[in-house]
Design a protein around this motif. Structure first.
Motif, PDB file in Angstrom:
ATOM      1  N   GLY A 133       0.590 -20.702  57.211  1.00 61.70           N
ATOM      2  CA  GLY A 133      -0.339 -21.478  56.408  1.00 61.70           C
ATOM      3  C   GLY A 133      -1.087 -22.493  57.243  1.00 61.70           C
ATOM      4  O   GLY A 133      -2.293 -22.723  57.046  1.00 61.70           O
ATOM      5  N   GLU A 210      -5.278 -21.584  53.047  1.00 65.50           N
ATOM      6  CA  GLU A 210      -3.944 -21.267  53.555  1.00 65.50           C
ATOM      7  C   GLU A 210      -3.117 -20.510  52.538  1.00 65.50           C
ATOM      8  O   GLU A 210      -2.362 -19.597  52.878  1.00 65.50           O
ATOM      9  CB  GLU A 210      -3.211 -22.527  54.022  1.00 65.50           C
ATOM     10  CG  GLU A 210      -2.754 -23.479  52.966  1.00 65.50           C
ATOM     11  CD  GLU A 210      -1.841 -24.569  53.532  1.00 65.50           C
ATOM     12  OE1 GLU A 210      -0.645 -24.275  53.708  1.00 65.50           O
ATOM     13  OE2 GLU A 210      -2.324 -25.674  53.797  1.00 65.50           O
ATOM     14  N   TYR A 211      -3.279 -20.839  51.258  1.00 68.11           N
ATOM     15  CA  TYR A 211      -2.474 -20.157  50.240  1.00 68.11           C
ATOM     16  C   TYR A 211      -2.981 -18.755  49.942  1.00 68.11           C
ATOM     17  O   TYR A 211      -2.191 -17.831  49.721  1.00 68.11           O
ATOM     18  CB  TYR A 211      -2.415 -21.006  48.970  1.00 68.11           C
ATOM     19  CG  TYR A 211      -1.270 -21.994  48.994  1.00 68.11           C
ATOM     20  CD1 TYR A 211       0.016 -21.587  48.664  1.00 68.11           C
ATOM     21  CD2 TYR A 211      -1.466 -23.314  49.384  1.00 68.11           C
ATOM     22  CE1 TYR A 211       1.080 -22.475  48.705  1.00 68.11           C
ATOM     23  CE2 TYR A 211      -0.420 -24.213  49.430  1.00 68.11           C
ATOM     24  CZ  TYR A 211       0.858 -23.782  49.092  1.00 68.11           C
ATOM     25  OH  TYR A 211       1.920 -24.663  49.147  1.00 68.11           O
ATOM     26  N   ARG A 214      -2.082 -16.410  52.838  1.00 67.56           N
ATOM     27  CA  ARG A 214      -0.654 -16.097  52.810  1.00 67.56           C
ATOM     28  C   ARG A 214      -0.300 -15.207  51.629  1.00 67.56           C
ATOM     29  O   ARG A 214       0.814 -14.699  51.544  1.00 67.56           O
ATOM     30  CB  ARG A 214       0.160 -17.385  52.714  1.00 67.56           C
ATOM     31  CG  ARG A 214       0.406 -18.055  54.046  1.00 67.56           C
ATOM     32  CD  ARG A 214       1.055 -19.414  53.879  1.00 67.56           C
ATOM     33  NE  ARG A 214       2.091 -19.434  52.864  1.00 67.56           N
ATOM     34  CZ  ARG A 214       2.619 -20.549  52.369  1.00 67.56           C
ATOM     35  NH1 ARG A 214       2.204 -21.729  52.787  1.00 67.56           N
ATOM     36  NH2 ARG A 214       3.558 -20.492  51.455  1.00 67.56           N
ATOM     37  N   ASP A 216       0.284 -16.095  48.642  1.00 68.51           N
ATOM     38  CA  ASP A 216       1.445 -16.760  48.053  1.00 68.51           C
ATOM     39  C   ASP A 216       1.506 -16.490  46.552  1.00 68.51           C
ATOM     40  O   ASP A 216       0.525 -16.716  45.833  1.00 68.51           O
ATOM     41  CB  ASP A 216       1.320 -18.264  48.308  1.00 68.51           C
ATOM     42  CG  ASP A 216       2.559 -19.025  47.905  1.00 68.51           C
ATOM     43  OD1 ASP A 216       2.721 -19.270  46.691  1.00 68.51           O
ATOM     44  OD2 ASP A 216       3.356 -19.368  48.784  1.00 68.51           O
TER      45      ASP A 216
END
Length: 255
Positions: A133, A210-211, A214, A216
């Protein structure tokens, strides 16, 4: 000066190296698209304007035992971007154990086409997920600053509540201990993912990047629950799609 990313303030009982005492690099393994990954400090790793007494940069060399884990994380992260985009926008990644500017510890930062990351080990919270991240967070700033016309800043700002004003950036957020990166459902309705995203528009954009890179699961739950988060996600994807058409909602859902 660039922004502060770190929320991990572990105490390290090691000798910090001022820029005047930096060592030569140990190795420069190549990542995808020939991206240099450098695991040891260099005298000229930071721009001249950072090497001032007020900024007072200091670094701690990465533990050699972390090299292999970090390389695997970066290989996985870099392969999520087309090679052409990496060649054009990313020159080198420096990985250190810790970095300090203004007397504060940074988890990551960037300058032009360089990304700088800290990795103080899993025991201190630098998990694989955090480190991946952190890379996407910093590289999103590189891309945002190199391609400002591809980003719809006005629409992003309009996705925030009426009258909302961002903070004064990452350094102030860190000094006030307002740098939480964990997803915070109490902020979803207003279109924010976590505490740190309130620091500035760029930090807000970074946190989305970043999320989503990833992939996520918590991010997609936030996406499902909040119209404002869906609007910002669409703006972010349009930005990346203008850089390369591979980036679509379906692409990110399938990472």
């Amino acid at each position: 000066m660039t922004k502060i990313k770190s929320v991990l303030l572990a105490i390290a009982f090691v000798v910090m190296l001022p820029l005047s005492g930096l060592l030569a690099q140990d190795a420069i393994p190549a990542g995808p698209a020939g991206t240099k990954v450098i695991y040891s400090p260099e005298k000229r790793m930071f721009p001249c304007k950072w090497r001032k007494k007020r900024i007072d940069p200091e670094v701690i060399r990465l533990d050699t035992a972390e090299n292999q884990r970090m390389q695997a994380i970066l290989d996985r992260s870099l392969r999520k971007y087309p090679s052409k985009l990496l060649k054009k926008n990313l020159k080198a990644i420096y990985v250190l154990k810790s970095m300090f500017f203004y007397g504060l510890e940074y988890g990551g930062t960037y300058y032009k086409r360089k990304v700088y990351l800290s990795n103080n080990g899993i025991v201190n919270g630098y998990s694989d997920a955090y480190l991946e991240g952190s890379f996407h967070h910093e590289f999103s700033s590189v891309l945002l600053n190199r391609h400002p016309r591809s980003f719809d800043r006005d629409s992003w700002q309009a996705s925030s509540p009426a009258g909302f004003v961002y903070g004064n950036g990452g350094r102030e957020a860190l000094s006030m201990n307002a740098t939480g990166l964990d997803l915070d459902s109490t902020l979803y309705r207003d279109g924010f993912l976590n505490e740190y995203s309130l620091a500035s528009l760029e930090e807000d954009f970074n946190c989305f990047a970043e999320y989503i890179f990833r992939n996520d699961p918590g991010f997609w739950q936030a996406w499902e629950s909040s119209e404002a988060i869906r609007r910002k996600t669409a703006i972010l994807i349009r930005f990346y799609n203008r850089l390369d058409p591979v980036f679509t909602l379906e692409y990110f859902r399938g990472l």
